[in-house]
Design an enzyme around this catalytic site. Structure first.
Site, PDB file in Angstrom:
ATOM      1  N   SER A   1       0.833  -1.224  -0.122  1.00 48.23           N
ATOM      2  CA  SER A   1       0.168   0.169   0.173  1.00 48.23           C
ATOM      3  C   SER A   1       0.950   1.233   0.137  1.00 48.23           C
ATOM      4  O   SER A   1       1.799   1.283   0.605  1.00 48.23           O
ATOM      5  CB  SER A   1      -0.883  -0.050   1.253  1.00 48.23           C
ATOM      6  OG  SER A   1      -1.811   1.210   1.268  1.00 48.23           O
TER       7      SER A   1
ATOM      8  N   LYS B   1      -4.260  -7.503   2.675  1.00 52.92           N
ATOM      9  CA  LYS B   1      -4.333  -6.267   1.853  1.00 52.92           C
ATOM     10  C   LYS B   1      -5.663  -6.338   1.326  1.00 52.92           C
ATOM     11  O   LYS B   1      -6.274  -5.010   1.023  1.00 52.92           O
ATOM     12  CB  LYS B   1      -3.219  -6.365   0.700  1.00 52.92           C
ATOM     13  CG  LYS B   1      -3.330  -5.255  -0.277  1.00 52.92           C
ATOM     14  CD  LYS B   1      -2.888  -3.974   0.171  1.00 52.92           C
ATOM     15  CE  LYS B   1      -2.859  -2.802  -0.741  1.00 52.92           C
ATOM     16  NZ  LYS B   1      -3.561  -2.433  -1.842  1.00 52.92           N
TER      17      LYS B   1
ATOM     18  N   HIS C   1      -7.792  -4.753   3.884  1.00 48.39           N
ATOM     19  CA  HIS C   1      -7.274  -3.065   3.974  1.00 48.39           C
ATOM     20  C   HIS C   1      -8.052  -2.207   2.710  1.00 48.39           C
ATOM     21  O   HIS C   1      -8.765  -1.163   2.988  1.00 48.39           O
ATOM     22  CB  HIS C   1      -5.766  -3.000   3.562  1.00 48.39           C
ATOM     23  CG  HIS C   1      -5.354  -1.846   3.303  1.00 48.39           C
ATOM     24  ND1 HIS C   1      -5.429  -1.273   1.858  1.00 48.39           N
ATOM     25  CD2 HIS C   1      -4.571  -0.665   3.922  1.00 48.39           C
ATOM     26  CE1 HIS C   1      -4.836  -0.079   1.835  1.00 48.39           C
ATOM     27  NE2 HIS C   1      -4.432   0.291   3.286  1.00 48.39           N
ATOM     28  N   ASN C   2      -8.144  -2.973   1.651  1.00 49.28           N
ATOM     29  CA  ASN C   2      -8.880  -2.066   0.553  1.00 49.28           C
ATOM     30  C   ASN C   2     -10.281  -2.053   0.810  1.00 49.28           C
ATOM     31  O   ASN C   2     -10.737  -0.976   0.319  1.00 49.28           O
ATOM     32  CB  ASN C   2      -8.754  -2.773  -0.975  1.00 49.28           C
ATOM     33  CG  ASN C   2      -7.055  -2.409  -1.222  1.00 49.28           C
ATOM     34  OD1 ASN C   2      -6.169  -2.149  -0.579  1.00 49.28           O
ATOM     35  ND2 ASN C   2      -6.712  -1.941  -2.617  1.00 49.28           N
TER      36      ASN C   2
ATOM     37  N   GLU D   1     -10.828   0.771   2.844  1.00 49.32           N
ATOM     38  CA  GLU D   1     -10.397   1.910   2.015  1.00 49.32           C
ATOM     39  C   GLU D   1     -11.797   2.256   1.215  1.00 49.32           C
ATOM     40  O   GLU D   1     -12.139   3.411   1.064  1.00 49.32           O
ATOM     41  CB  GLU D   1      -9.261   1.551   0.820  1.00 49.32           C
ATOM     42  CG  GLU D   1      -8.909   2.630   0.025  1.00 49.32           C
ATOM     43  CD  GLU D   1      -7.635   1.976  -0.833  1.00 49.32           C
ATOM     44  OE1 GLU D   1      -6.697   1.623  -0.497  1.00 49.32           O
ATOM     45  OE2 GLU D   1      -7.742   2.039  -2.233  1.00 49.32           O
TER      46      GLU D   1
HETATM   47  O1  6PG Z   1      -3.220   0.608  -0.773  1.00 47.77           O
HETATM   48  C1  6PG Z   1      -3.200   1.362  -1.999  1.00 47.77           C
HETATM   49  O2  6PG Z   1      -2.075   1.824  -2.194  1.00 47.77           O
HETATM   50  C2  6PG Z   1      -4.118   1.205  -2.912  1.00 47.77           C
HETATM   51  O3  6PG Z   1      -5.292   0.405  -2.241  1.00 47.77           O
HETATM   52  C3  6PG Z   1      -3.744   0.624  -4.313  1.00 47.77           C
HETATM   53  O4  6PG Z   1      -3.646  -0.784  -3.860  1.00 47.77           O
HETATM   54  C4  6PG Z   1      -4.719   0.931  -5.098  1.00 47.77           C
HETATM   55  O5  6PG Z   1      -4.776   2.264  -5.591  1.00 47.77           O
HETATM   56  C5  6PG Z   1      -5.952   0.155  -5.217  1.00 47.77           C
HETATM   57  O6  6PG Z   1      -5.703  -1.059  -5.669  1.00 47.77           O
HETATM   58  C6  6PG Z   1      -7.009   0.659  -6.028  1.00 47.77           C
HETATM   59  O7  6PG Z   1      -8.052  -0.060  -5.869  1.00 47.77           O
HETATM   60  P1  6PG Z   1      -9.307  -0.036  -6.785  1.00 47.77           P
HETATM   61  O8  6PG Z   1      -9.230   0.089  -8.255  1.00 47.77           O
HETATM   62  O9  6PG Z   1     -10.146  -1.212  -6.476  1.00 47.77           O
HETATM   63  O10 6PG Z   1     -10.059   1.114  -6.164  1.00 47.77           O
END
Ligand code: 6PG
Length: 306
Positions: free
Chosen positions: A114, A166, A169-170, A173
Protein backbone atom coordinates in the site's frame (compact mmCIF):
# COMPACT_ATOMS: atom_id res chain seq x y z
CA UNK A 1 21.30 -7.52 -0.83
CA UNK A 2 20.44 -8.20 -4.46
CA UNK A 3 16.93 -8.22 -5.93
CA UNK A 4 15.38 -8.89 -9.31
CA UNK A 5 12.32 -6.68 -9.83
CA UNK A 6 9.82 -7.46 -12.58
CA UNK A 7 7.56 -4.57 -13.59
CA UNK A 8 8.83 -0.99 -13.39
CA UNK A 9 5.57 0.90 -13.81
CA UNK A 10 4.15 3.49 -11.41
CA UNK A 11 4.67 1.21 -8.41
CA UNK A 12 7.67 -0.93 -9.42
CA UNK A 13 9.72 1.99 -10.77
CA UNK A 14 9.48 3.92 -7.50
CA UNK A 15 10.09 0.78 -5.47
CA UNK A 16 13.32 0.14 -7.39
CA UNK A 17 14.43 3.65 -6.49
CA UNK A 18 13.55 3.33 -2.80
CA UNK A 19 15.36 -0.04 -2.51
CA UNK A 20 18.43 1.40 -4.24
CA UNK A 21 18.34 4.44 -1.98
CA UNK A 22 18.70 2.00 0.94
CA UNK A 23 21.93 0.66 -0.61
CA UNK A 24 20.70 -2.59 -2.19
CA UNK A 25 21.32 -3.75 -5.74
CA UNK A 26 18.23 -3.98 -7.96
CA UNK A 27 18.16 -5.48 -11.44
CA UNK A 28 14.83 -4.40 -12.87
CA UNK A 29 13.05 -5.82 -15.89
CA UNK A 30 10.26 -4.13 -17.81
CA UNK A 31 8.93 -4.60 -21.34
CA UNK A 32 9.67 -0.91 -21.81
CA UNK A 33 13.37 -1.21 -22.59
CA UNK A 34 13.97 2.49 -21.92
CA UNK A 35 13.53 1.91 -18.19
CA UNK A 36 14.65 -1.72 -18.01
CA UNK A 37 18.01 -2.95 -16.66
CA UNK A 38 17.69 -6.28 -18.48
CA UNK A 39 16.50 -7.31 -21.93
CA UNK A 40 14.25 -10.12 -20.70
CA UNK A 41 13.53 -12.22 -17.61
CA UNK A 42 16.38 -14.63 -18.33
CA UNK A 43 18.80 -11.74 -18.65
CA UNK A 44 17.53 -10.29 -15.35
CA UNK A 45 17.97 -13.60 -13.51
CA UNK A 46 21.42 -14.01 -15.09
CA UNK A 47 22.48 -10.63 -13.74
CA UNK A 48 21.73 -11.70 -10.14
CA UNK A 49 25.11 -12.88 -8.99
CA UNK A 50 25.04 -12.88 -5.19
CA UNK A 51 27.19 -16.00 -4.88
CA UNK A 52 25.67 -18.82 -2.87
CA UNK A 53 22.74 -16.69 -1.62
CA UNK A 54 19.27 -17.58 -2.89
CA UNK A 55 18.08 -15.38 -5.73
CA UNK A 56 15.10 -13.20 -4.81
CA UNK A 57 12.72 -11.87 -7.45
CA UNK A 58 9.92 -9.41 -6.66
CA UNK A 59 7.05 -9.41 -9.20
CA UNK A 60 5.15 -6.13 -9.49
CA UNK A 61 2.97 -6.61 -12.57
CA UNK A 62 -0.77 -6.28 -13.28
CA UNK A 63 -2.81 -9.28 -12.07
CA UNK A 64 -3.44 -10.55 -15.59
CA UNK A 65 0.33 -10.89 -16.19
CA UNK A 66 1.36 -12.66 -12.97
CA UNK A 67 0.76 -16.26 -14.03
CA UNK A 68 2.89 -15.82 -17.14
CA UNK A 69 5.77 -14.31 -15.15
CA UNK A 70 5.59 -16.99 -12.43
CA UNK A 71 5.61 -19.76 -15.04
CA UNK A 72 8.70 -18.28 -16.71
CA UNK A 73 10.47 -17.75 -13.39
CA UNK A 74 9.79 -21.38 -12.44
CA UNK A 75 12.00 -22.34 -15.39
CA UNK A 76 14.71 -19.73 -14.73
CA UNK A 77 15.23 -19.95 -10.95
CA UNK A 78 16.85 -22.72 -8.87
CA UNK A 79 15.82 -24.65 -5.75
CA UNK A 80 15.84 -22.37 -2.68
CA UNK A 81 15.28 -19.17 -4.69
CA UNK A 82 12.35 -16.94 -3.75
CA UNK A 83 9.54 -15.29 -5.73
CA UNK A 84 7.53 -12.48 -4.10
CA UNK A 85 4.22 -11.43 -5.62
CA UNK A 86 3.79 -7.79 -4.64
CA UNK A 87 0.80 -7.11 -6.91
CA UNK A 88 -2.85 -6.78 -5.92
CA UNK A 89 -3.43 -10.50 -6.50
CA UNK A 90 -6.42 -12.38 -5.25
CA UNK A 91 -5.33 -14.25 -2.12
CA UNK A 92 -6.93 -17.51 -3.30
CA UNK A 93 -4.46 -17.59 -6.22
CA UNK A 94 -1.44 -17.51 -3.90
CA UNK A 95 -1.57 -21.15 -2.79
CA UNK A 96 -1.83 -22.28 -6.42
CA UNK A 97 1.21 -20.21 -7.42
CA UNK A 98 3.15 -21.32 -4.33
CA UNK A 99 2.42 -24.97 -5.22
CA UNK A 100 3.51 -24.43 -8.84
CA UNK A 101 6.86 -23.01 -7.68
CA UNK A 102 7.24 -25.60 -4.89
CA UNK A 103 7.37 -28.30 -7.59
CA UNK A 104 10.81 -26.84 -8.39
CA UNK A 105 11.61 -26.18 -4.70
CA UNK A 106 11.28 -22.44 -5.32
CA UNK A 107 9.83 -20.53 -2.38
CA UNK A 108 6.95 -18.03 -2.53
CA UNK A 109 5.92 -15.00 -0.50
CA UNK A 110 2.78 -12.94 -1.16
CA UNK A 111 3.00 -9.29 -0.24
CA UNK A 112 0.24 -6.68 -0.36
CA UNK A 113 1.74 -3.24 -0.93
CA UNK A 114 0.00 0.00 0.00
CA UNK A 115 1.13 3.55 -0.53
CA UNK A 116 0.54 4.26 -4.20
CA UNK A 117 2.55 6.92 -5.95
CA UNK A 118 3.59 8.45 -2.60
CA UNK A 119 5.50 5.34 -1.55
CA UNK A 120 8.91 6.46 -2.83
CA UNK A 121 8.87 9.34 -0.38
CA UNK A 122 6.76 7.97 2.50
CA UNK A 123 7.51 4.26 2.29
CA UNK A 124 5.17 1.40 1.45
CA UNK A 125 3.05 -0.46 3.98
CA UNK A 126 3.66 -4.17 3.49
CA UNK A 127 1.49 -7.15 4.41
CA UNK A 128 3.20 -10.44 3.67
CA UNK A 129 2.39 -14.13 3.84
CA UNK A 130 4.72 -17.13 3.77
CA UNK A 131 6.88 -19.21 6.07
CA UNK A 132 9.04 -17.34 8.57
CA UNK A 133 12.37 -18.60 7.28
CA UNK A 134 11.60 -17.31 3.77
CA UNK A 135 10.24 -13.98 5.01
CA UNK A 136 13.42 -13.53 7.09
CA UNK A 137 15.59 -13.84 3.95
CA UNK A 138 13.64 -11.01 2.28
CA UNK A 139 13.57 -8.85 5.43
CA UNK A 140 16.30 -6.37 4.30
CA UNK A 141 14.16 -5.53 1.24
CA UNK A 142 11.01 -5.18 3.36
CA UNK A 143 12.97 -2.88 5.70
CA UNK A 144 14.04 -0.72 2.75
CA UNK A 145 10.50 -0.39 1.42
CA UNK A 146 8.51 0.10 4.60
CA UNK A 147 7.89 3.51 6.18
CA UNK A 148 10.53 4.65 8.65
CA UNK A 149 8.28 4.56 11.72
CA UNK A 150 7.35 1.73 14.02
CA UNK A 151 4.52 0.38 11.87
CA UNK A 152 3.85 -0.40 8.22
CA UNK A 153 4.89 -4.05 8.12
CA UNK A 154 3.17 -7.28 9.09
CA UNK A 155 4.04 -10.90 8.53
CA UNK A 156 0.36 -11.78 8.55
CA UNK A 157 0.65 -15.59 8.40
CA UNK A 158 1.09 -18.39 5.89
CA UNK A 159 0.98 -17.97 2.10
CA UNK A 160 -2.17 -16.00 1.18
CA UNK A 161 -2.37 -14.11 4.48
CA UNK A 162 -0.54 -11.09 3.04
CA UNK A 163 -2.93 -10.61 0.15
CA UNK A 164 -5.92 -11.42 2.37
CA UNK A 165 -4.81 -8.67 4.72
CA UNK A 166 -4.32 -6.22 1.81
CA UNK A 167 -7.75 -7.17 0.46
CA UNK A 168 -9.45 -6.28 3.74
CA UNK A 169 -7.37 -3.07 3.88
CA UNK A 170 -8.75 -2.15 0.46
CA UNK A 171 -12.30 -3.01 1.50
CA UNK A 172 -11.89 -0.58 4.39
CA UNK A 173 -10.45 1.95 1.92
CA UNK A 174 -13.69 1.66 -0.12
CA UNK A 175 -15.86 2.27 2.95
CA UNK A 176 -13.87 5.27 4.23
CA UNK A 177 -13.79 6.92 0.81
CA UNK A 178 -17.52 6.39 0.37
CA UNK A 179 -18.26 8.04 3.73
CA UNK A 180 -16.20 11.14 2.86
CA UNK A 181 -17.82 11.20 -0.58
CA UNK A 182 -21.36 11.08 0.79
CA UNK A 183 -20.57 13.82 3.31
CA UNK A 184 -19.16 15.90 0.47
CA UNK A 185 -22.33 15.47 -1.59
CA UNK A 186 -24.58 16.49 1.30
CA UNK A 187 -22.52 19.57 2.10
CA UNK A 188 -22.65 20.62 -1.55
CA UNK A 189 -26.39 19.95 -1.80
CA UNK A 190 -27.51 21.66 1.43
CA UNK A 191 -26.18 25.10 0.61
CA UNK A 192 -25.73 26.14 4.26
CA UNK A 193 -22.01 25.60 4.74
CA UNK A 194 -20.56 28.46 2.73
CA UNK A 195 -17.19 26.99 1.86
CA UNK A 196 -17.19 23.20 1.61
CA UNK A 197 -13.43 22.75 0.94
CA UNK A 198 -12.71 24.89 4.01
CA UNK A 199 -14.93 22.68 6.18
CA UNK A 200 -13.10 19.57 4.98
CA UNK A 201 -9.76 21.25 5.55
CA UNK A 202 -10.69 22.18 9.12
CA UNK A 203 -11.32 18.49 9.85
CA UNK A 204 -7.69 17.62 9.12
CA UNK A 205 -6.68 18.36 12.70
CA UNK A 206 -8.30 17.56 16.01
CA UNK A 207 -11.28 15.65 14.62
CA UNK A 208 -12.02 11.96 14.95
CA UNK A 209 -12.20 11.67 11.14
CA UNK A 210 -8.76 13.09 10.27
CA UNK A 211 -6.90 10.79 7.91
CA UNK A 212 -4.64 10.63 4.87
CA UNK A 213 -7.62 10.03 2.58
CA UNK A 214 -9.18 13.20 3.97
CA UNK A 215 -5.92 15.05 3.26
CA UNK A 216 -6.02 13.80 -0.33
CA UNK A 217 -9.64 14.86 -0.77
CA UNK A 218 -8.74 18.32 0.53
CA UNK A 219 -5.88 18.47 -2.00
CA UNK A 220 -8.34 17.68 -4.81
CA UNK A 221 -10.84 20.30 -3.57
CA UNK A 222 -8.08 22.92 -3.48
CA UNK A 223 -7.48 22.30 -7.14
CA UNK A 224 -11.13 22.05 -8.17
CA UNK A 225 -13.49 23.22 -5.40
CA UNK A 226 -16.66 21.68 -6.91
CA UNK A 227 -14.85 18.76 -8.59
CA UNK A 228 -16.19 20.17 -11.84
CA UNK A 229 -13.34 18.68 -13.88
CA UNK A 230 -14.07 15.10 -12.80
CA UNK A 231 -16.93 12.84 -13.87
CA UNK A 232 -18.64 10.85 -11.12
CA UNK A 233 -17.36 7.52 -12.41
CA UNK A 234 -15.29 5.11 -10.30
CA UNK A 235 -13.62 1.89 -11.43
CA UNK A 236 -12.65 -0.98 -9.19
CA UNK A 237 -9.79 -3.39 -9.64
CA UNK A 238 -11.22 -6.36 -7.76
CA UNK A 239 -10.18 -6.01 -4.13
CA UNK A 240 -13.58 -4.66 -3.01
CA UNK A 241 -15.43 -7.49 -4.76
CA UNK A 242 -13.16 -10.12 -3.20
CA UNK A 243 -13.69 -8.56 0.25
CA UNK A 244 -17.46 -8.80 -0.12
CA UNK A 245 -17.18 -12.37 -1.48
CA UNK A 246 -15.06 -13.35 1.55
CA UNK A 247 -17.61 -11.71 3.85
CA UNK A 248 -20.32 -13.87 2.26
CA UNK A 249 -18.16 -17.02 2.66
CA UNK A 250 -17.79 -16.27 6.38
CA UNK A 251 -21.34 -14.88 6.88
CA UNK A 252 -19.85 -11.60 8.05
CA UNK A 253 -22.26 -8.66 7.74
CA UNK A 254 -20.56 -5.98 5.66
CA UNK A 255 -23.14 -3.28 4.90
CA UNK A 256 -20.77 -0.31 4.61
CA UNK A 257 -18.14 -1.89 2.37
CA UNK A 258 -20.66 -3.62 0.11
CA UNK A 259 -22.64 -0.37 -0.26
CA UNK A 260 -19.39 1.39 -1.21
CA UNK A 261 -18.68 -1.28 -3.83
CA UNK A 262 -22.20 -1.07 -5.26
CA UNK A 263 -22.01 2.73 -5.35
CA UNK A 264 -19.07 2.34 -7.77
CA UNK A 265 -21.13 0.04 -10.01
CA UNK A 266 -23.95 2.61 -9.98
CA UNK A 267 -21.48 5.33 -10.94
CA UNK A 268 -20.87 3.60 -14.29
CA UNK A 269 -24.49 3.55 -15.44
CA UNK A 270 -25.85 6.12 -17.86
CA UNK A 271 -29.30 5.24 -16.57
CA UNK A 272 -30.46 2.77 -13.92
CA UNK A 273 -32.50 -0.22 -15.13
CA UNK A 274 -33.46 -0.87 -11.48
CA UNK A 275 -34.78 2.67 -11.03
CA UNK A 276 -36.65 2.41 -14.34
CA UNK A 277 -38.39 -0.66 -12.85
CA UNK A 278 -39.19 1.23 -9.64
CA UNK A 279 -40.57 4.18 -11.61
CA UNK A 280 -42.66 1.77 -13.70
CA UNK A 281 -44.14 0.07 -10.62
CA UNK A 282 -44.91 3.40 -8.91
CA UNK A 283 -46.66 4.43 -12.07
CA UNK A 284 -48.63 1.18 -12.15
CA UNK A 285 -49.83 1.18 -8.55
CA UNK A 286 -50.11 4.89 -7.84
CA UNK A 287 -50.28 6.63 -11.17
CA UNK A 288 -47.08 8.48 -10.23
CA UNK A 289 -45.56 10.27 -13.18
CA UNK A 290 -42.40 8.93 -14.74
CA UNK A 291 -39.68 10.99 -16.32
CA UNK A 292 -38.26 10.73 -19.77
CA UNK A 293 -40.61 8.23 -21.32
CA UNK A 294 -43.61 10.54 -21.66
CA UNK A 295 -42.75 11.51 -25.18
CA UNK A 296 -42.38 7.90 -26.25
CA UNK A 297 -45.49 6.67 -24.50
CA UNK A 298 -47.99 9.33 -23.32
CA UNK A 299 -49.92 6.76 -21.30
CA UNK A 300 -47.17 6.91 -18.65
CA UNK A 301 -48.14 10.46 -17.73
CA UNK A 302 -51.53 9.34 -16.44
CA UNK A 303 -52.52 6.58 -14.02
CA UNK A 304 -52.91 3.25 -15.76
CA UNK A 305 -56.52 2.01 -15.87
CA UNK A 306 -57.06 -1.47 -14.44
O1 6PG B 1 -3.30 0.74 -0.74
C1 6PG B 1 -3.13 1.24 -1.82
O2 6PG B 1 -2.10 1.82 -2.17
C2 6PG B 1 -4.26 1.18 -2.80
O3 6PG B 1 -5.30 0.40 -2.29
C3 6PG B 1 -3.78 0.59 -4.10
O4 6PG B 1 -3.55 -0.77 -3.91
C4 6PG B 1 -4.65 0.86 -5.30
O5 6PG B 1 -4.80 2.21 -5.54
C5 6PG B 1 -5.96 0.17 -5.25
O6 6PG B 1 -5.73 -1.12 -5.72
C6 6PG B 1 -7.07 0.76 -6.06
O7 6PG B 1 -8.10 -0.15 -5.93
P1 6PG B 1 -9.46 0.01 -6.67
O8 6PG B 1 -9.14 0.13 -8.14
O9 6PG B 1 -10.19 -1.25 -6.37
O10 6PG B 1 -10.09 1.24 -6.14
Amino acid sequence: MELGLVGLGRMGGNMRQRIRNAGHTVVGFDHNQEISDAKDLADMVGKLTAGDQPKVVWVMVPVQAIDGVVTELAELLSPGDIVIDGGNSRWTDDTRRAAQLAEKDIRFVDCGVSGGVWGLENGYALMCGGDKETVDVVMPIFEALKPEGEFGFVHAGKVGAGHFSKMVHNGIEYGIMQAYAEGYELLEAADIVENVPEAFESWREGTVIRSWLLDLLVASLKDDSHLAKIRGYADDSGEGRWTVEAAIDHAVPMPAISAALFARFASRQEDSPAMKAIAAMRNQFGGHAVKGAEAADPSYATPPKH
